[in-house]
Design a protein around this motif. Structure first.
Motif, PDB file in Angstrom:
ATOM      1  N   GLU A  33       1.442  -0.317  -7.012  1.00 16.63           N
ATOM      2  CA  GLU A  33       0.333   0.047  -6.120  1.00 16.63           C
ATOM      3  C   GLU A  33      -0.831   0.504  -6.982  1.00 16.63           C
ATOM      4  OE1 GLU A  33       1.505   2.932  -3.167  1.00 16.63           O
ATOM      5  OE2 GLU A  33       2.970   1.568  -2.274  1.00 16.63           O
TER       6      GLU A  33
ATOM      7  N   LEU B  28       0.515   2.964  -9.776  1.00 16.61           N
ATOM      8  CA  LEU B  28       1.964   3.167  -9.746  1.00 16.61           C
ATOM      9  C   LEU B  28       2.562   1.938 -10.389  1.00 16.61           C
ATOM     10  CD1 LEU B  28       2.895   4.558  -6.208  1.00 16.61           C
ATOM     11  CD2 LEU B  28       3.159   5.699  -8.404  1.00 16.61           C
TER      12      LEU B  28
ATOM     13  N   ARG C 112       3.678   9.233  -6.956  1.00 15.95           N
ATOM     14  CA  ARG C 112       5.024   8.683  -7.104  1.00 15.95           C
ATOM     15  C   ARG C 112       5.941   9.260  -6.033  1.00 15.95           C
ATOM     16  NH1 ARG C 112       9.193  11.079 -10.266  1.00 15.95           N
ATOM     17  NH2 ARG C 112      11.016   9.730 -10.423  1.00 15.95           N
TER      18      ARG C 112
ATOM     19  N   TYR D  99       5.339   7.741  -2.712  1.00 17.64           N
ATOM     20  CA  TYR D  99       5.890   6.383  -2.733  1.00 17.64           C
ATOM     21  C   TYR D  99       7.397   6.419  -2.515  1.00 17.64           C
ATOM     22  CZ  TYR D  99       7.242   1.815  -4.589  1.00 17.64           C
ATOM     23  OH  TYR D  99       7.791   0.577  -4.753  1.00 17.64           O
TER      24      TYR D  99
ATOM     25  N   LYS E  62       8.317   7.220   1.036  1.00 19.26           N
ATOM     26  CA  LYS E  62       8.039   6.099   1.930  1.00 19.26           C
ATOM     27  C   LYS E  62       9.202   5.095   1.933  1.00 19.26           C
ATOM     28  CE  LYS E  62       4.382   3.737   0.747  1.00 19.26           C
ATOM     29  NZ  LYS E  62       3.046   3.551   0.165  1.00 19.26           N
ATOM     30  N   LYS E  63       9.824   4.949   0.745  1.00 14.67           N
ATOM     31  CA  LYS E  63      10.846   3.899   0.584  1.00 14.67           C
ATOM     32  C   LYS E  63      12.138   4.241   1.327  1.00 14.67           C
ATOM     33  CE  LYS E  63       8.757   0.883  -1.377  1.00 14.67           C
ATOM     34  NZ  LYS E  63       8.687  -0.505  -1.715  1.00 14.67           N
TER      35      LYS E  63
END
Ligand code: SAH
Length: 345
Positions: free
Chosen positions: A70, A83, A338, A341, A344-345
């Motif tokens: 990203e 990222l 990070r 991120y 979110k995953k």
């Protein structure tokens, strides 16, 4: 057999390798230039080597390139946060900042961090692993490739504690500094540490010309211990003694980083206490308005407190600046990008 990371080999190691492969030794230098000057993406791009040699290299080595996962560009000042995905799918972050004197890349030295500072998002899940020298270099190579701009300065201030990964850091500095690579001078590199005293002595013994930045963040041990677990291991006096030693060995000015946190370390009495300890030292204090992290109880200082703190330190004759906030519209404190991120995953 696990293949070795070819981007983490020195020119001498590559030269010896070529001799072992019964090749002319100058091939080592050619390989180095492909990786570190031309920043190729795969061993197959080394077109002045025979196909047979490339295959032989590929049997034993790999070129691990980072992938941009990203990217966020500030509308205000074009600061860019990246990222990157590593080969093992771990995620790290890096930042490119534009200054009048050139482009500065802020790079990570570890995946995560085990230092546990209470205001920092990088450390919330602990240390996953050290980055190799090649992975640190590739943060810079990928940023240059993406922006088509040259990076002239490097700050090792992203996620991780560089002195907790000192061998790879020293190799990184040697490789980025090499005239057949990017040729970035040591004086254009800043390494930031939370104050691993033993490693500060090890670094000083190398007599490099890099700038050492030390995250002090407090005027005394009582306050420092509330913010930084490492302060329980090394007293501030020991940290400052190691700084004096670094100055003696290298003749380089030390930078002290001081993140101002509302009513924790930003009172006038704190500034005076710090002023007494640092006066007369070859140093520069960088005041950082703390970047609030949602998991942390710490809050940013008011602008009045920042101004008072600055004035008091300057009245002790200490060179002090307030770090300019870049990319505030895309901002995420150390390691926050990070973390978001991963959530979110
Ligand atoms: N581990 C090293 C380098 C990485 S952190 C070190 O501790 O110095 C880079 C700098 O950002 C350090 O000074 C760190 O204390 C600071 N930092 C981390 N989180 C921050 C936050 N939320 N606000 C302001 N500064 C922060």
């Amino acid at each position: 057999m696990k293949k070795r990371d070819i981007a983490s080999l020195t020119i001498d190691e590559l030269t010896i390798l070529m001799e072992e492969f019964n090749e002319r030794s100058f091939r080592g230098s050619q390989i180095f230039q492909w990786i570190h000057q031309k920043n190729i993406e795969s061993i197959d791009e080394m077109t002045n080597l025979s196909k047979a040699l490339r295959e032989k290299i590929k049997c034993n080595f790999e070129l691990n390139k980072l992938k941009i996962e990203e990217k966020y560009i500030s509308n205000i000042d074009k600061t860019t946060k990246y990222l990157f995905a590593l080969k093992d799918n771990n995620i790290i972050e890096s930042v490119l900042m534009h200054y009048s004197y050139g482009n500065t890349a802020c790079i990570s030295s570890q995946v995560g961090c085990r230092m546990g500072c209470a205001f920092c998002a990088s450390t919330l899940e602990g240390l996953i692993r050290n980055l190799t020298a090649g992975e640190m270099l590739d943060q810079i190579y990928q940023i240059q490739k993406d922006t088509k701009e040259k990076v002239s300065n490097i700050v090792i201030m992203g996620s991780g504690e560089p002195l907790d990964n000192l061998d790879n850091i020293l190799l990184f500095i040697e490789l980025i500094n090499h005239p057949k690579g990017q040729n970035i001078g040591q004086r254009h590199i800043t390494l930031s540490t939370c104050g691993l005293v033993d490693k500060m002595y090890d670094l000083a013994s190398k007599k490099l010309q890099i700038t050492l930045a030390v995250s002090l963040h407090a005027p005394n041990d009582a306050i420092r211990r509330k913010m930084m677990p490492i302060a329980k291991k090394y007293a501030m006096d020991e940290v400052l003694k190691a700084c004096h030693h670094y100055i003696e060995m290298t003749n380089r000015r030390i930078t002290f980083e001081y993140a101002l946190i509302d009513r924790v370390n930003d009172k006038k009495e704190h500034a005076r206490e710090l002023g007494e300890k640092l006066k007369g030292m070859l140093c520069h204090v960088n005041l950082i308005p703390m970047n609030p992290v949602k998991e942390s109880i710490f809050k940013e200082s008011t602008s009045n407190s920042v101004k008072d703190f600055l004035d008091i330190l300057q009245s002790y004759g200490i060179q002090t600046t307030v770090r300019r906030k870049l990319g505030s519209d895309i901002d995420a404190a150390c390691g926050q990008l990070r973390r978001r991120y991963l959530e979110k995953k």
